[in-house]
Scaffold this motif. Structure first.
Motif, short mmCIF file in Angstrom:
data_model
loop_
_atom_site.label_atom_id
_atom_site.label_comp_id
_atom_site.label_asym_id
_atom_site.label_seq_id
_atom_site.Cartn_x
_atom_site.Cartn_y
_atom_site.Cartn_z
N THR A 93 0.87 -1.19 0.00
CA THR A 93 0.00 0.00 0.00
C THR A 93 0.90 1.24 0.00
O THR A 93 0.44 2.33 0.33
CB THR A 93 -0.94 0.04 1.23
N THR A 98 -4.73 2.23 4.28
CA THR A 98 -5.90 1.97 3.46
C THR A 98 -6.97 1.46 4.41
O THR A 98 -6.70 1.28 5.60
CB THR A 98 -5.57 0.95 2.35
N HIS A 117 -12.01 -3.20 0.23
CA HIS A 117 -10.73 -2.56 0.54
C HIS A 117 -10.67 -1.26 -0.26
O HIS A 117 -10.68 -1.27 -1.48
CB HIS A 117 -9.59 -3.50 0.17
N LEU A 120 -6.77 2.23 -2.01
CA LEU A 120 -5.55 1.56 -2.49
C LEU A 120 -4.87 2.39 -3.57
O LEU A 120 -5.55 3.03 -4.37
CB LEU A 120 -5.90 0.19 -3.09
N HIS A 128 -4.06 -6.77 -4.88
CA HIS A 128 -4.93 -6.90 -3.71
C HIS A 128 -6.20 -7.68 -4.04
O HIS A 128 -6.69 -8.45 -3.20
CB HIS A 128 -5.26 -5.52 -3.12
#
Length: 156
Positions: A93, A98, A117, A120, A128
């Motif tokens: 990241t 994040t 998520h 990013l 990811h």
């Protein structure tokens, strides 16, 4: 697994796990369980430390042939058994915080996980997406295969 309408900096992963919601939720806060399923790609083993409270920290070390990268963050929300939110920081990241939110939805004795998520770096989204997909698939396997027995194991 992901939605086509997601933003450039967001990954969404969905999966139904054949286990009750309270058990699936608890797995995300248990260091021994985290070490069993936080193994994306070629990660052979993992270690986890957890301070399971809002404001508490976690650290997960994923071990593979290229090294032992750390992933860490802080719990933002712990709402058993329906929602968990935390920051997620790692080299992948760019060491910027994040945010991960996991919703746990009851599905007739099974649990639908919706992991989102956000924030990013755009170049890190594909890795990811694959990593979280692998992690959630491994979590599913943890609940559907027997627990391996350690010979002469000790408690930590």
């Amino acid at each position: 697994m992901t939605r086509g309408a997601e933003a450039d900096d967001v990954v969404v992963v969905r999966r139904v796990i054949a286990a009750p919601r309270d058990r699936v939720f608890a797995a995300w806060l248990d260091p021994a369980m985290l070490a069993r399923f936080m193994r994306p790609g070629d990660v052979a083993d993992a270690r986890a430390e957890v301070d399971a409270r809002v404001g508490g920290a976690f650290r997960i070390t994923m071990m593979h042939a290229r090294g032992e990268p750390d992933h860490w963050g802080e719990y933002l929300a712990i709402e058993p058994p329906s929602r968990l939110a935390f920051t997620w920081i790692s080299a992948n990241t760019d060491r910027h915080p994040t945010e991960v939110t996991i919703e746990f939805r009851d599905r007739a004795g099974s649990t639908e996980i919706v992991l989102t998520h956000r924030r990013l770096p755009a170049a890190r989204v594909p890795s990811h997406r694959k990593g979280w997909g692998d992690i959630v698939a491994t979590l599913d396997e943890v609940f559907t295969r027997p627990v391996p027995r350690a010979a002469g194991g000790s408690s930590a």
